[in-house]
Design a protein around this motif. Sequence first.
Motif, PDB file in Angstrom:
ATOM      1  N   THR A   1       6.081  -2.735  -9.674  1.00 31.30           N
ATOM      2  CA  THR A   1       4.870  -3.309 -10.069  1.00 31.30           C
ATOM      3  C   THR A   1       5.234  -4.528 -11.039  1.00 31.30           C
ATOM      4  OG1 THR A   1       4.888  -1.668 -11.825  1.00 31.30           O
ATOM      5  CG2 THR A   1       3.754  -1.154  -9.905  1.00 31.30           C
ATOM      6  N   ASN A   2       6.674  -4.843 -11.223  1.00 33.00           N
ATOM      7  CA  ASN A   2       6.934  -5.997 -12.145  1.00 33.00           C
ATOM      8  C   ASN A   2       6.968  -7.219 -11.733  1.00 33.00           C
ATOM      9  OD1 ASN A   2       9.213  -7.233 -13.937  1.00 33.00           O
ATOM     10  ND2 ASN A   2       8.776  -5.549 -14.898  1.00 33.00           N
ATOM     11  N   GLY A   3       6.470  -7.539 -10.632  1.00 33.80           N
ATOM     12  CA  GLY A   3       6.315  -8.994 -10.107  1.00 33.80           C
ATOM     13  C   GLY A   3       7.706  -9.526  -9.224  1.00 33.80           C
ATOM     14  N   ILE A   4       7.721 -10.861  -9.547  1.00 34.67           N
ATOM     15  CA  ILE A   4       9.051 -11.586  -8.846  1.00 34.67           C
ATOM     16  C   ILE A   4       8.985 -11.142  -7.122  1.00 34.67           C
ATOM     17  CG2 ILE A   4      11.470 -11.902  -8.947  1.00 34.67           C
ATOM     18  CD1 ILE A   4      10.774 -11.717 -11.606  1.00 34.67           C
ATOM     19  N   TYR A   5       7.661 -11.194  -6.740  1.00 36.30           N
ATOM     20  CA  TYR A   5       7.395 -10.901  -5.446  1.00 36.30           C
ATOM     21  C   TYR A   5       7.659 -11.933  -4.489  1.00 36.30           C
ATOM     22  CZ  TYR A   5       4.752  -6.938  -7.295  1.00 36.30           C
ATOM     23  OH  TYR A   5       4.360  -5.885  -8.330  1.00 36.30           O
ATOM     24  N   ARG A   6       7.726 -11.770  -3.244  1.00 34.39           N
ATOM     25  CA  ARG A   6       7.634 -12.831  -2.184  1.00 34.39           C
ATOM     26  C   ARG A   6       6.163 -13.109  -2.313  1.00 34.39           C
ATOM     27  NH1 ARG A   6       7.294 -13.458   3.617  1.00 34.39           N
ATOM     28  NH2 ARG A   6       5.338 -12.223   3.376  1.00 34.39           N
ATOM     29  N   PRO A   7       5.786 -14.597  -2.368  1.00 34.04           N
ATOM     30  CA  PRO A   7       4.513 -14.992  -2.395  1.00 34.04           C
ATOM     31  C   PRO A   7       3.770 -14.652  -1.251  1.00 34.04           C
ATOM     32  CG  PRO A   7       5.881 -16.750  -2.980  1.00 34.04           C
ATOM     33  CD  PRO A   7       6.969 -15.628  -2.420  1.00 34.04           C
ATOM     34  N   THR A   8       2.456 -14.869  -1.327  1.00 35.12           N
ATOM     35  CA  THR A   8       1.584 -14.778  -0.275  1.00 35.12           C
ATOM     36  C   THR A   8       1.380 -16.111   0.331  1.00 35.12           C
ATOM     37  OG1 THR A   8      -0.654 -14.124   0.852  1.00 35.12           O
ATOM     38  CG2 THR A   8      -0.472 -14.963  -1.340  1.00 35.12           C
ATOM     39  N   TYR A   9       1.386 -16.359   1.771  1.00 33.38           N
ATOM     40  CA  TYR A   9       1.567 -17.572   2.381  1.00 33.38           C
ATOM     41  C   TYR A   9       0.360 -17.591   3.385  1.00 33.38           C
ATOM     42  CZ  TYR A   9       6.129 -18.413   0.448  1.00 33.38           C
ATOM     43  OH  TYR A   9       7.273 -18.488  -0.419  1.00 33.38           O
ATOM     44  N   GLN A  10       0.106 -18.952   3.866  1.00 33.87           N
ATOM     45  CA  GLN A  10      -0.836 -19.222   4.980  1.00 33.87           C
ATOM     46  C   GLN A  10      -0.198 -20.538   5.597  1.00 33.87           C
ATOM     47  OE1 GLN A  10      -3.068 -21.311   5.918  1.00 33.87           O
ATOM     48  NE2 GLN A  10      -4.799 -20.306   7.065  1.00 33.87           N
ATOM     49  N   ALA A  11      -0.506 -20.498   7.003  1.00 36.54           N
ATOM     50  CA  ALA A  11       0.077 -21.709   7.685  1.00 36.54           C
ATOM     51  C   ALA A  11      -0.978 -21.858   8.807  1.00 36.54           C
ATOM     52  CB  ALA A  11       1.322 -21.738   8.083  1.00 36.54           C
ATOM     53  N   THR A  12      -1.331 -23.172   8.989  1.00 36.49           N
ATOM     54  CA  THR A  12      -2.388 -23.508  10.341  1.00 36.49           C
ATOM     55  C   THR A  12      -1.750 -24.442  11.036  1.00 36.49           C
ATOM     56  OG1 THR A  12      -4.245 -23.005   9.065  1.00 36.49           O
ATOM     57  CG2 THR A  12      -4.468 -24.323  10.935  1.00 36.49           C
TER      58      THR A  12
ATOM     59  N   LYS B   1      -0.025 -27.361   8.291  1.00 35.79           N
ATOM     60  CA  LYS B   1      -0.598 -27.405   6.864  1.00 35.79           C
ATOM     61  C   LYS B   1      -0.237 -25.953   6.525  1.00 35.79           C
ATOM     62  CE  LYS B   1      -4.815 -28.214   6.415  1.00 35.79           C
ATOM     63  NZ  LYS B   1      -6.167 -28.753   6.256  1.00 35.79           N
ATOM     64  N   ALA B   2       0.506 -25.753   5.599  1.00 31.40           N
ATOM     65  CA  ALA B   2       1.100 -24.601   4.874  1.00 31.40           C
ATOM     66  C   ALA B   2       0.785 -24.474   3.418  1.00 31.40           C
ATOM     67  CB  ALA B   2       2.387 -24.366   5.370  1.00 31.40           C
ATOM     68  N   GLY B   3       0.406 -23.462   3.101  1.00 36.86           N
ATOM     69  CA  GLY B   3       0.347 -23.223   1.589  1.00 36.86           C
ATOM     70  C   GLY B   3       0.515 -21.733   0.951  1.00 36.86           C
ATOM     71  N   GLY B   4       0.457 -21.539  -0.326  1.00 36.42           N
ATOM     72  CA  GLY B   4       0.537 -20.053  -0.471  1.00 36.42           C
ATOM     73  C   GLY B   4       0.222 -19.965  -2.089  1.00 36.42           C
ATOM     74  N   ILE B   5       0.300 -18.859  -2.771  1.00 34.86           N
ATOM     75  CA  ILE B   5       0.108 -18.445  -4.104  1.00 34.86           C
ATOM     76  C   ILE B   5       1.570 -17.817  -4.592  1.00 34.86           C
ATOM     77  CG2 ILE B   5      -1.127 -16.899  -5.590  1.00 34.86           C
ATOM     78  CD1 ILE B   5      -3.484 -16.750  -3.464  1.00 34.86           C
TER      79      ILE B   5
END
Lengths: 152, 755
Positions: B471-482, B499-503
Amino acid sequence: MATINLTVNGKSRSVDVDADTPLLWVLRDQLQLVGTKYGCGIGSCGACTVHVDGLAMRSCQLRVEQIGEQKVTTIEGLSEHGDHPVQRAWLAHDVPQCGYCQAGQIMSASSLLENTPHPSDVEIDAAMNGNICRCGTYTRIKAAIKSVNAVG
Amino acid sequence: MSTSANSQNRRNFLKTTALGGGGLLLGFNWLTGCTGKASQPGSVDLGPELPESWHDINAYLKIGNNGTVTIYTPNPEFGQGVMTAMPMILAEELDVDWKDVISEQAPFNAEKFGFQFTGGSRGIMSRWAGLRQAGATARQMLIAAAAQEWEVPAEEITTKAGRLYHAGSDRAMGYGDVATVAAELPMPEEAPLKDLKDFSIIGKSKKNVQGREIVTGKPLFGIDYHKEGMLTAMIVHPPSFGQRLERIRNLDEVKAMPGIKDVFAIKTYKDGQEKGGFDTNAFPELVAVVGDATWRVMKAKKALLVDWQEQEAFEESINGFRGKTSRKVPAGLENSAEHSKRMEEMAAQPAREVRKDGNPELAFRTADRVLERSYSAPFLAHNCMEPMNAFAHVEGDQVWIAGPLQAPGLIEPTIAARMDLPVENIDIEMTRMGGGFGRRAYSHYMLEAALISKEVAAPVKLIYSREDDMTNGIYRPTYQATYRAAIDANGELTALHVKAGGIPESPLFANRFPAGSIDNYLAEEWSIDSNITIGAFRAPRSNFMAGAEQAFLDELAEELGKDPIDFRLELLQKAKDKPVGERNDYDPERYAGVLKLVRDKSGWGQGDEGISRGVSAYFCHNSYAAHVLDLTVENGKPVVQKVTCAIDCGVVVNPDAAANMAEGGIVDGVGNAFFGEMTFTDGKPDKQNFDSYRMIRMSEAPKVIDVHFVASEVDPTGLGEPPFPPVFGAVANAIYRATGERRYKQPFMGKPLKG
């Protein structure tokens, strides 16, 4: 704090600990037997597997006061010279990557083979599914287990 | 023989700049006089005999009077096998018998060993030239010493397996016999290197040098570190991202619990402290609990009542590899449902253009039909089996730290700045790591341990519980691509738009395949700020883009009525013959090479009735990997029958260990494709331990993994990461073949499969 007597790797040991301490932390903190690993603390990963009277058990789920006369074997006591057939098979197949989970894997595998010398894939899966390997050495673990009592 | 000239002096030998990638400068300094900790066995047997005396030849090796050689592995070991492979490289050029070699983890010493970093699949690639030179120059010094002893010209002396020979006078002796003399000789300016065809160690599988210690449970890992009088510490961090400490409610009560030495708050950074690129840390304010036994500390931690408050939005300045940047961290407690909604909104809007070739707008406007598909993947936790931990002992102005970390050089300046000490006062010992996968490049836990040790004035081992770790973070981000493809009336592909992005970051690589193979191409990206921290996770960004891209190419091939391998090969042929644009960062021939090899080895298209196969290929970390994954469905559950894998990573140093790592990357990929997911509710990670965070297990692993390497004489490139990203595409494509249903959203096993 309670004084608790244990038999670990064939030796009588006496420890002064809280009676509710999991066997895992007695092994690691009091007896300096750190081959048994902490992974999850809830019996979900198998890194802490030891033998209790020959059966594979998760030492994080056993309170030290429950052990009584039962004999505890850790990875350090599996064989005198590190040459248990399962340890040899692990080396022959060069199984480990990081190596952290492997003591637990070996303790689960050696318990399986003690009772089922020629396990099927399904039996191996059932016995080993409680041991996570984050590096993903599962195919080598399975091959190593199968090689232990292989004929020829 | 190839020769490498070097005109620099002994103390500044082998300054090499690593080519490609991040362009890190690797300074090899040539100071002698290494002092290491106790030697480790050099093989699965008991190891070589220890000598009566050691003689330092250079920073990387010492030779014993009996001919035993200790080779120092400069980079930290987290299971990738460098402690075996790196000494193999040096031993090859030194020309010694492998059974006489002891491998030892080098001390952390940037002056001697340059950037001691495990990550980016750079280990072997960045050390290849230096380790060969270290071995070759040492061999020259031994030859020079023998020439003195025998009073013959050095040119007449040959070596083999740790022995020196002079044919003219029929004399021979071991390296150990002249080690004393050799150690006093100057470093030669020229060191001949072996031809690849003469290699007798490189390319011949060697067993893990720590295998025996691993299978017998010897203390190797940071969490095993022990020092007399050492206390155990744990930390409590806010339960939600976007929170910080307000107050400890029952401090005195918890302090009075049995075995508890102290409970206090720590602050990991000074106010306004400039952070390094790897100082990512969502929770700089922590409560530390210190006691005499782990279980007692765990109980106290559980009893602790802490009030948390919302963290205001802030901006932090970062001085990292990319120079000085700043990061905006928003306030608020974030939710995964809201993340998905915001990502869909961003995906529907125009984004920042990164690359454009030709006239994609026109191609789409005039297309006969357009294929458009969107892909997404969640945050992932690294979940190294050894939770984060660190030993620290602060005495006066000296800081001694030991533990598992991927890059001591990145945390040392942060510790120095926080503790107002020069870096010279900070000693870091690198222990074997129970996995890393990128997580241990962010070693804030080392600094936390040091601050706790200072406060309690005792040696301390800090251990994260599994829950703290997850629960400490340093995660692989969440992503989206079209992805969108324009197809003309003749059924030809005319344009591609990604077109790709993420958080909080974009995963896009605009210049990778299929860029360069399509006349009209547009790549755009976007990102959304977040207070959930992210970090490198095995093949960062590639680990999402490969899956999305390779699933889209599969569907596109089907749309065009083409075999998925033939379709890729056609595109690669185009990229080779008539490349579009100039910034394409892959070699189409080597890319095609792994596809052809995997096609042959898997028997693609030959008698594969009844098997549902997915193919996928990707290039990252300077290497090429392709998989064919065979899948069946039993009671709605996928069973991976076999994965055939082809890799081109140049020369393979230790083939069986390399295959092991590729197998692991494939299992890791299958596991994360099926199950990997971290979600959030009001800023709180929904999964805290392995009962809810689904990890791949034995019964779900591929039944057979068959790894093949392209025979190559190219210098080694990356291997730890490249096999991982394409797995996601192979899984998606095989699921489609097995069920007739395409899955676009990871994890794919969010619901049972048809069939």
